[in-house]
Design a protein around this motif. Structure first.
Motif, short mmCIF file in Angstrom:
data_model
loop_
_atom_site.label_atom_id
_atom_site.label_comp_id
_atom_site.label_asym_id
_atom_site.label_seq_id
_atom_site.Cartn_x
_atom_site.Cartn_y
_atom_site.Cartn_z
N ASP A 184 0.84 -1.20 0.00
CA ASP A 184 0.00 0.00 0.00
C ASP A 184 0.88 1.25 0.00
O ASP A 184 0.50 2.27 -0.56
N TRP A 185 2.04 1.17 0.65
CA TRP A 185 2.90 2.33 0.87
C TRP A 185 4.13 2.37 -0.04
O TRP A 185 4.61 3.45 -0.37
N PHE A 186 4.67 1.20 -0.39
CA PHE A 186 5.96 1.14 -1.08
C PHE A 186 5.84 0.64 -2.52
O PHE A 186 5.02 -0.21 -2.83
N GLU A 187 6.73 1.15 -3.36
CA GLU A 187 6.86 0.67 -4.74
C GLU A 187 7.48 -0.72 -4.71
O GLU A 187 8.28 -1.04 -3.84
N ARG A 188 7.14 -1.53 -5.68
CA ARG A 188 7.80 -2.82 -5.90
C ARG A 188 8.95 -2.54 -6.86
O ARG A 188 8.71 -2.19 -8.01
N THR A 189 10.17 -2.69 -6.40
CA THR A 189 11.32 -2.28 -7.21
C THR A 189 12.12 -3.44 -7.78
O THR A 189 12.95 -3.22 -8.65
N GLY A 190 11.95 -4.64 -7.26
CA GLY A 190 12.79 -5.75 -7.69
C GLY A 190 14.14 -5.77 -6.99
O GLY A 190 15.00 -6.58 -7.32
N HIS A 191 14.34 -4.88 -6.04
CA HIS A 191 15.58 -4.82 -5.27
C HIS A 191 15.30 -5.31 -3.84
O HIS A 191 14.18 -5.21 -3.36
N PRO A 192 16.33 -5.79 -3.16
CA PRO A 192 16.12 -6.22 -1.77
C PRO A 192 15.72 -5.03 -0.90
O PRO A 192 16.10 -3.89 -1.18
N THR A 193 14.95 -5.30 0.13
CA THR A 193 14.49 -4.25 1.03
C THR A 193 15.22 -4.25 2.37
O THR A 193 15.03 -3.33 3.16
N HIS A 194 16.02 -5.28 2.62
CA HIS A 194 16.80 -5.29 3.86
C HIS A 194 18.06 -6.10 3.67
O HIS A 194 18.15 -6.96 2.78
N VAL A 195 19.03 -5.81 4.51
CA VAL A 195 20.29 -6.55 4.53
C VAL A 195 20.83 -6.54 5.96
O VAL A 195 20.62 -5.58 6.70
N SER A 196 21.50 -7.61 6.32
CA SER A 196 22.14 -7.71 7.63
C SER A 196 23.61 -8.05 7.44
O SER A 196 24.00 -8.64 6.43
N TRP A 197 24.41 -7.72 8.43
CA TRP A 197 25.82 -8.09 8.48
C TRP A 197 26.29 -7.94 9.92
O TRP A 197 25.61 -7.33 10.75
N TRP A 198 27.40 -8.54 10.23
CA TRP A 198 27.94 -8.50 11.58
C TRP A 198 28.95 -7.38 11.72
O TRP A 198 29.75 -7.14 10.81
N VAL A 199 28.90 -6.68 12.86
CA VAL A 199 29.89 -5.64 13.17
C VAL A 199 30.53 -5.99 14.51
O VAL A 199 29.92 -6.67 15.34
N SER A 200 31.74 -5.54 14.69
CA SER A 200 32.42 -5.84 15.95
C SER A 200 31.78 -5.06 17.09
O SER A 200 31.17 -4.01 16.90
N ASP A 201 31.92 -5.60 18.29
CA ASP A 201 31.38 -4.97 19.48
C ASP A 201 31.97 -3.57 19.59
O ASP A 201 33.17 -3.37 19.44
N GLY A 202 31.12 -2.60 19.83
CA GLY A 202 31.57 -1.22 19.97
C GLY A 202 31.55 -0.42 18.67
O GLY A 202 31.65 0.80 18.69
N ALA A 203 31.40 -1.11 17.52
CA ALA A 203 31.36 -0.41 16.23
C ALA A 203 29.94 0.07 15.94
O ALA A 203 28.98 -0.59 16.31
N THR A 204 29.84 1.21 15.29
CA THR A 204 28.55 1.73 14.84
C THR A 204 28.56 1.71 13.32
O THR A 204 29.39 2.38 12.70
N PRO A 205 27.65 0.96 12.71
CA PRO A 205 27.60 0.96 11.24
C PRO A 205 27.14 2.32 10.73
O PRO A 205 26.38 3.02 11.40
N ALA A 206 27.59 2.67 9.55
CA ALA A 206 27.19 3.92 8.92
C ALA A 206 26.16 3.64 7.83
O ALA A 206 26.08 2.53 7.31
N TRP A 207 25.40 4.68 7.49
CA TRP A 207 24.41 4.55 6.41
C TRP A 207 25.08 4.02 5.15
O TRP A 207 24.52 3.18 4.46
N ARG A 208 26.27 4.49 4.84
CA ARG A 208 26.97 4.04 3.63
C ARG A 208 27.28 2.55 3.69
O ARG A 208 27.28 1.88 2.66
N ASP A 209 27.55 2.03 4.89
CA ASP A 209 27.75 0.58 5.05
C ASP A 209 26.49 -0.17 4.64
O ASP A 209 26.55 -1.17 3.92
#
Length: 185
Positions: free
Chosen positions: A116-141
């Motif tokens: 209802d709200w989002f376009e269907r783009t054919g691209h993934p909508t989420h991704v996960s990855w592991w970061v070391s304790d104390g690290a803050t991921p950035a938007w660019r990551d």
């Protein structure tokens, strides 16, 4: 101990400043979902702008989360008046708690309304990855991992809940996804 980073991205059917009923429903739902997710076991933090109002994503000060970024396939506006996107970046203790937060309760109800709200783009909508304790991921990551996922599929450095990986790079199963192996720790 590594922590799970989760980046989500979607292109909205209407700009963020649209006053129509669907945009109002999206905001109302989103605010309620964020309140609940913030109380979920395993939730650690999410990117919050220090100074942004709705629609001011690109100009906001995101602190340790870095400058706001979007995937190359986003072709809509970048101003407060024209932006038509929703993105989140969060940290979790593990795959299981993040999966539960996304696929149960009020977030599950919102997912049921996503088209209802989002376009269907054919691209993934989420991704996960592991970061070391104390690290803050950035938007660019998050953007680079989502683009990597789109180009090459799930792997230890960019994966989905349905094709997850443990911090050591081995395939992992998140309860309820049907992936091989046991739930990652």
């Amino acid at each position: 101990m590594p922590r799970l980073a989760l980046y989500t991205f979607g292109i909205l059917k209407s700009p963020l400043v649209d006053t129509g009923p669907l945009t109002r429903e999206f905001y109302a739902s989103g605010e309620a979902v964020y309140r609940r997710i913030g109380r979920q076991p395993g939730y650690l933090a999410h990117a919050e702008a220090a100074d942004a109002a709705r629609g001011g994503l690109f100009e906001a000060d995101w602190g340790a989360w870095g400058d706001f970024a979007v995937p190359a396939w986003y072709d809509r506006g970048r101003t407060a008046e024209s932006a038509a996107l929703a993105a989140t970046l969060s940290l979790w203790t593990d795959l299981g708690p993040a999966f539960e937060a996304v696929y149960t309760g009020s977030h599950r109800e919102a997912l049921n309304r996503r088209y209802d709200w989002f376009e269907r783009t054919g691209h993934p909508t989420h991704v996960s990855w592991w970061v070391s304790d104390g690290a803050t991921p950035a938007w660019r990551d998050g953007v680079s991992r989502l683009e990597r996922l789109h180009e090459g599929g799930s792997g230890p450095h960019a994966f989905t809940f349905h094709e997850a990986f443990a911090p050591d790079g081995t395939p992992a199963r998140v309860k309820g996804t049907g992936s091989a192996g046991d739930r990652a720790r």
